[in-house]
Design a protein around this motif. Structure first.
Motif, PDB file in Angstrom:
ATOM      1  N   ARG A  74       2.689 -12.301  -4.238  1.00 45.77           N
ATOM      2  CA  ARG A  74       2.837 -12.612  -2.815  1.00 45.77           C
ATOM      3  C   ARG A  74       4.134 -12.017  -2.264  1.00 45.77           C
ATOM      4  O   ARG A  74       4.161 -11.510  -1.139  1.00 45.77           O
ATOM      5  CB  ARG A  74       2.773 -14.122  -2.598  1.00 45.77           C
TER       6      ARG A  74
ATOM      7  N   ALA B 216       4.501  -9.252   0.689  1.00 48.66           N
ATOM      8  CA  ALA B 216       5.370  -9.474   1.851  1.00 48.66           C
ATOM      9  C   ALA B 216       6.328  -8.303   2.033  1.00 48.66           C
ATOM     10  O   ALA B 216       6.535  -7.829   3.153  1.00 48.66           O
ATOM     11  CB  ALA B 216       6.143 -10.771   1.696  1.00 48.66           C
TER      12      ALA B 216
ATOM     13  N   PRO C 133       7.767 -11.329   6.329  1.00 44.53           N
ATOM     14  CA  PRO C 133       6.949 -12.522   6.124  1.00 44.53           C
ATOM     15  C   PRO C 133       5.862 -12.763   7.166  1.00 44.53           C
ATOM     16  O   PRO C 133       5.177 -13.758   7.111  1.00 44.53           O
ATOM     17  CB  PRO C 133       7.988 -13.647   6.186  1.00 44.53           C
TER      18      PRO C 133
ATOM     19  N   ILE D 200       2.498 -13.806   5.920  1.00 40.52           N
ATOM     20  CA  ILE D 200       2.519 -14.884   4.941  1.00 40.52           C
ATOM     21  C   ILE D 200       2.656 -16.209   5.665  1.00 40.52           C
ATOM     22  O   ILE D 200       3.386 -16.327   6.630  1.00 40.52           O
ATOM     23  CB  ILE D 200       3.689 -14.686   3.958  1.00 40.52           C
TER      24      ILE D 200
END
Length: 135
Positions: free
Chosen positions: A108, A112, A118, A121
């Protein structure tokens, strides 16, 4: 922000406006604070600009004037400055060197970084997931 301050802020973020007696009553079991300690801590938070108050009868009712995500960003910036010389790279490398990081968390983070930040996310109750529900 100290641990005691954070505990009170979490209550205020969850409950909204609260008098000192409400804050004392809302503290989790096993984490009691005396009325005077809560009063002192909430006044410090007010001096720092995290809360303000209004008078209701003889009591002061306190409310957060800083959102939780804003306070979180401020604290991360403080840690970034204090421990990592404002180097995001050093902070990230420190996190990546943590033996407890899972392969899913690494993936993850990689996504990102490749996505430029971000924005793609979202936080969930179990961690961070990609927008669209992928974890």
């Amino acid at each position: 922000m100290t641990e005691a301050e954070l505990r009170l802020m979490k209550i205020l973020w969850r409950r909204g406006e609260s008098a000192v007696t409400d804050l004392v009553a809302a503290l989790p079991e096993g984490e009691p604070l005396a009325y005077n300690s809560v009063l002192t801590t909430i006044r410090i938070l007010e001096q720092k600009g995290y809360v303000d108050h209004r008078q209701e009868g003889r009591a002061f009712v306190y409310r957060p004037c800083v959102a939780e995500d804003e306070a979180s960003r401020t604290e991360v910036k403080h840690i970034l400055n204090r421990f990592f010389g404002n180097s995001r790279e050093r902070l990230l490398l420190s996190l990546l060197g943590d033996e407890e990081i899972t392969p899913a968390e690494l993936e993850r983070l990689k996504t990102a970084i490749q996505g430029g930040g971000p924005e793609g996310i979202e936080e969930s109750g179990t961690g961070i997931e990609l927008a669209g529900g992928k974890q």
